[in-house]
Write an enzyme that holds these catalytic residues in place. Structure first.
Site, PDB file in Angstrom:
ATOM      1  N   HIS A  28       0.810  -1.211   0.000  1.00  0.00           N
ATOM      2  CA  HIS A  28       0.000   0.000   0.000  1.00  0.00           C
ATOM      3  C   HIS A  28       0.847   1.266   0.000  1.00  0.00           C
ATOM      4  O   HIS A  28       0.389   2.310  -0.495  1.00  0.00           O
ATOM      5  CB  HIS A  28      -0.933  -0.011   1.217  1.00  0.00           C
ATOM      6  CG  HIS A  28      -2.027  -1.027   1.099  1.00  0.00           C
ATOM      7  ND1 HIS A  28      -3.234  -0.754   0.524  1.00  0.00           N
ATOM      8  CD2 HIS A  28      -2.081  -2.340   1.453  1.00  0.00           C
ATOM      9  CE1 HIS A  28      -3.997  -1.830   0.541  1.00  0.00           C
ATOM     10  NE2 HIS A  28      -3.315  -2.805   1.110  1.00  0.00           N
ATOM     11  N   ASP A  55      -9.209   4.939  -5.838  1.00  0.00           N
ATOM     12  CA  ASP A  55      -8.506   5.106  -7.111  1.00  0.00           C
ATOM     13  C   ASP A  55      -9.392   5.820  -8.125  1.00  0.00           C
ATOM     14  O   ASP A  55      -9.264   5.600  -9.335  1.00  0.00           O
ATOM     15  CB  ASP A  55      -8.073   3.742  -7.652  1.00  0.00           C
ATOM     16  CG  ASP A  55      -9.246   2.776  -7.796  1.00  0.00           C
ATOM     17  OD1 ASP A  55     -10.356   3.140  -7.379  1.00  0.00           O
ATOM     18  OD2 ASP A  55      -9.047   1.668  -8.323  1.00  0.00           O
TER      19      ASP A  55
END
Length: 807
Positions: free
Chosen positions: A396, A426
């Site tokens: 991440h 995203d």
């Protein structure tokens, strides 16, 4: 233990010092009365004051030894001043013995007031004010206020002293000036300490040492004032000696006091700043009134009064200038703080781009301009394709750095006045209200720059995005920000359905499926009867690898909307998670799977277990157990036939509550499986935290065709761990016989993949069954379920049979 030792040590030292000084004070007080007038009395008093100064200096240094920073510095400064004061007393004692009739100088005693002055300034750094300002400016204001108050008090006293006393005292100007410097300095320091007590209410423990310092300097001042009024006296009086004994004692006790830890400023006590502003002017006003009255009565101002008048005026002006500067700095800080808070409220903390709140605000303003003046507006919505795989593969932290790089590239594709925002995860959006006519070329440029590889942590990462473009239709004057966002979202999902990494332009829902409002359609389908709006449940077999016998099926949701047409599961599951509808999808699949149990048993010729997916986030929410039990009771299904698969799309937010929920399900006979183990959030730690019965290995672990040695070592390790924990293993993603044989050799008993069948509706399962399927099925498939006629029963059950029985 160290802290208690320090407190006990300083406490014992304080008691000893107090007792010692009390004895010295009593003896000295008695001695000044008993010893007859003469040099002996002065020697007696000087020796006693020397002892008091030495003990007080030792107390200051001892108190500083157990502290650090400013708390130690002010004690060291006062200790140094007391040392100089005691050293001067040594000189006095020597002169008392060597030349009793001479008068030793007093200038050495001024070192102590200077040291106390420096110590008080040093202490301001640990005495916070409710309103924080510059430390240097705060100290300058403190000095000016102290001088103002001290000068005003001296002026008042001076105006009240009879002229004969003034003439007597000022008979020798030089001697009088030096002698007067002591009580004035003592008064200045007392005023400084009192001002700190009044204007620094936030640190209650600090009031004790400050009060002792103020009392000590007041004792010095009283003795020095008596000395000033009795300059003609050759010998010290008992009152003068008592003040010079009590002053060091109080300073030593201040150094030994043990205040608590520093407390943050209390904004609720901000009214103390009003006192800080007004208090210095009260004595100034009083002395000014006295001067005015004296002048009005015909009296002539003395040189001191005239000097003080001009000095006071200059100090008041200087203080006001500092106050104005201080207020300007505070206003600037407030403005900067508001701007910083606004930026944080309207910008994404990771990328620095606008967030959803700012984007909606700007979009609403752009639509208002479109309605009023016809100013063009366009909206581009971009969603990264398969970004979860990047997080799973690189971590991440790398994903966050990639998102920042993507934000920089998107900002470089737009012009001045356009707005780029990260709406969450995203998802990115671009508002074009200055370059709306060029919306499509800009969207194509966004696709092009995102296709270029990114270099993150020395690794090359390739991403793509599905982009949707929407502009208001002519005559659409009632369009809102929410509806325009939904249209852009629908166009983006149309791009995903076309194969991702492409641009789709919204042209209206009337022309058919590709541009339908997908979130709205999903909400409509799940709010009523999902089957009427194209929702179905397909089943994919889970087989025993040793002979290919079907032992279970996985229930999977499929959706063919009447308007949008077939929608990929990844697409509508993502939309469901974003819109909070994923629980409705899970419940529909659960109910249909329970209803199809009988048809599944008929299709395969024997009862099979059914795996139903439940999102990981829902496992920690209340109500899951009740929903599962209600579905089982509604269709009369044995709980042992149901396996709840925990999907790993989201991190489990509350692991203890999730474990408790899993225990409740298992208490009703339902088993728990971890889906896609080895990818996403599922890790070995969850095998310890959650009560798990089955683990389904992700295809990344079962792909033994690529790097076979490494892949087989990883797969074998996981299988061994699960075997030790009495957990069944299902290998996913089996597409070739070679991979099936390899996984069988590694100890995997069960498998799932396209080699054994694709997901199919229950009506088509029987037609797709292999001709030889069912060979080798054991006599007892489950609790109370006999073997089917014509099925071979092995003489001795092998490992695969035991796995079948356990499942």
């Amino acid at each position: 233990m160290t802290g208690w030792w320090v407190v006990m040590t300083t406490g014992r030292l304080s008691v000893r010092l107090t007792v010692t000084l009390a004895i010295v004070a009593v003896v000295t007080a008695a001695g000044t009365w008993v010893v007859p007038d003469g040099p002996g009395r002065r020697l007696y008093g000087d020796a006693a004051q020397l002892a008091a100064g030495v003990l007080a200096a030792y107390a200051c240094f001892a108190g500083a030894r157990d502290r650090s920073g400013a708390l130690a510095a002010w004690r060291v400064l006062i200790g140094a001043g007391l040392t100089a004061w005691a050293a001067t007393r040594v000189w006095w004692v020597v002169r008392d013995v060597a030349d009793p009739l001479s008068g030793p100088g007093r200038s050495g005693f001024l070192i102590l007031p200077a040291a106390v002055f420096a110590g008080l300034l040093c202490a301001t750094s640990v005495l916070p004010r409710p309103a924080r300002i510059s430390l240097g400016r705060d100290r300058v204001v403190l000095v000016i206020d102290s001088i103002l108050v001290t000068g005003s008090l001296v002026a008042l006293v001076w105006s009240l002293v009879p002229l004969r006393v003034v003439d007597e005292v000022t008979r020798t100007p030089w001697t009088t000036g030096v002698a007067a410097a002591y009580p004035v300095a003592d008064l200045l320091l007392t005023v400084m300490a009192v001002l700190l007590l009044i204007t620094r209410p936030a640190w209650q423990p600090g009031r004790a040492p400050l009060g002792l310092v103020a009392a000590g300097m007041l004792a010095f001042g009283a003795s020095d004032l008596v000395r000033l009024l009795q300059l003609s006296a050759a010998l010290p009086t008992p009152v003068e000696s008592a003040g010079h004994l009590l002053g060091p004692a109080l300073l030593g006790l201040a150094a030994l006091s043990n205040p608590g830890p520093l407390a943050p400023p209390d904004s609720s006590q901000a009214e103390a700043d009003w006192t800080h502003l007004l208090l210095p002017y009260l004595p100034v006003i009083a002395s000014g009134v006295v001067i005015v009255v004296r002048t009005g009565s015909g009296a002539q101002l003395t040189a001191y009064e005239a000097f003080y008048g001009w000095l006071g005026l200059g100090l008041v002006v200087a203080r006001q200038m500092l106050t104005i500067a201080e207020n300007s700095v505070l206003l600037a800080r407030v403005s900067e703080g508001r701007q910083r808070l606004r930026h944080q409220a309207y910008h994404d903390s990771l990328t620095g781009l606008a967030n959803r709140a700012l984007f909606r605000e700007r979009l609403g303003a752009a639509l208002e301009a479109y309605r009023l003046w016809g100013q063009p507006v366009a909206l581009i919505f971009a969603d990264l394709d398969d970004f979860k795989l990047i997080n799973d593969s690189y971590g991440h932290a790398a994903g966050d750095r990639l998102l920042r790089a993507i934000g920089e590239r998107l900002a470089g594709c737009t012009g001045r006045g356009d707005l780029v925002a990260r709406l969450g995860g995203d998802e990115f959006a671009v508002l074009l209200d200055h370059h709306a006519p060029d919306a499509e070329p800009i969207a194509e440029r966004i696709l092009a720059v995102l296709r270029e590889p990114f270099l993150v942590d020395g690794r090359t990462i390739v991403v793509s995005a599905s982009v949707g473009l929407v502009q208001p239709e002519p005559g659409d004057q009632e369009l809102s920000a929410d509806s325009l966002l939904r249209r852009a979202d629908a166009a983006m999902y149309a791009s995903k359905r076309r194969g991702k990494n492409a641009l789709a332009r919204y042209t209206g829902a009337a022309d058919g499926g590709p541009h339908a409002d997908l979130p709205h359609l999903l909400l409509r389908a799940l709010s009523g009867n999902p089957a009427e709006y194209g929702f179905q449940v397909h089943y994919q077999p889970i087989v025993r690898l040793s002979d290919g016998a079907v032992v279970a099926v996985e229930a999977l949701a499929r959706w063919t909307d009447p308007i949008a047409g077939p929608v990929d599961p990844d697409v509508f599951v993502t939309v469901a998670e974003r819109t909070g509808l994923v629980a409705a999808v899970d419940d529909f699949v659960l109910d249909r799977a329970c209803a199809d149990m009988a048809a599944l048993a008929h299709a395969y010729g024997h009862p099979v277990d059914v795996h139903v997916n439940v999102s990981a986030a829902r496992l920690a929410q209340p109500g899951l157990t009740a929903t599962v039990v209600a579905a089982l009771e509604r269709w009369g299904i044995p709980p042992q036939r149901l396996i709840v698969e925990i999907t790993e799309t989201r991190r489990i937010p509350d692991m203890p509550r999730a474990a408790a929920s899993a225990d409740e399900l298992r208490a009703h006979g339902v088993r728990i499986a971890l889906d896609d183990f080895g990818s996403g959030w599922n890790a070995l730690a969850q095998l310890h935290s959650l009560p798990v019965d089955i683990v389904k290995l992700d295809s990344s672990l079962t792909d033994v065709d690529v790097a076979p040695e490494r892949a087989r070592a990883l797969c074998r390790s996981v299988v061994t761990i699960c075997a030790d924990l009495d957990i069944l293993v299902v290998a996913e993603g089996i597409e070739t016989p070679e991979r099936a044989a390899a996984l069988t050799g590694l100890g995997c008993d069960l498998g799932q993949g396209y080699l054994y069948g694709q997901p199919r509706p229950v009506q088509r399962l029987a037609a797709d069954l292999p001709a030889q399927e069912g060979a080798g099925v054991p006599a007892q498939l489950g609790p109370g379920i006999p073997a089917q006629p014509g099925v071979a029963i092995p003489a001795q059950p092998g490992p695969a049979d035991r796995a079948e029985l356990a499942s």
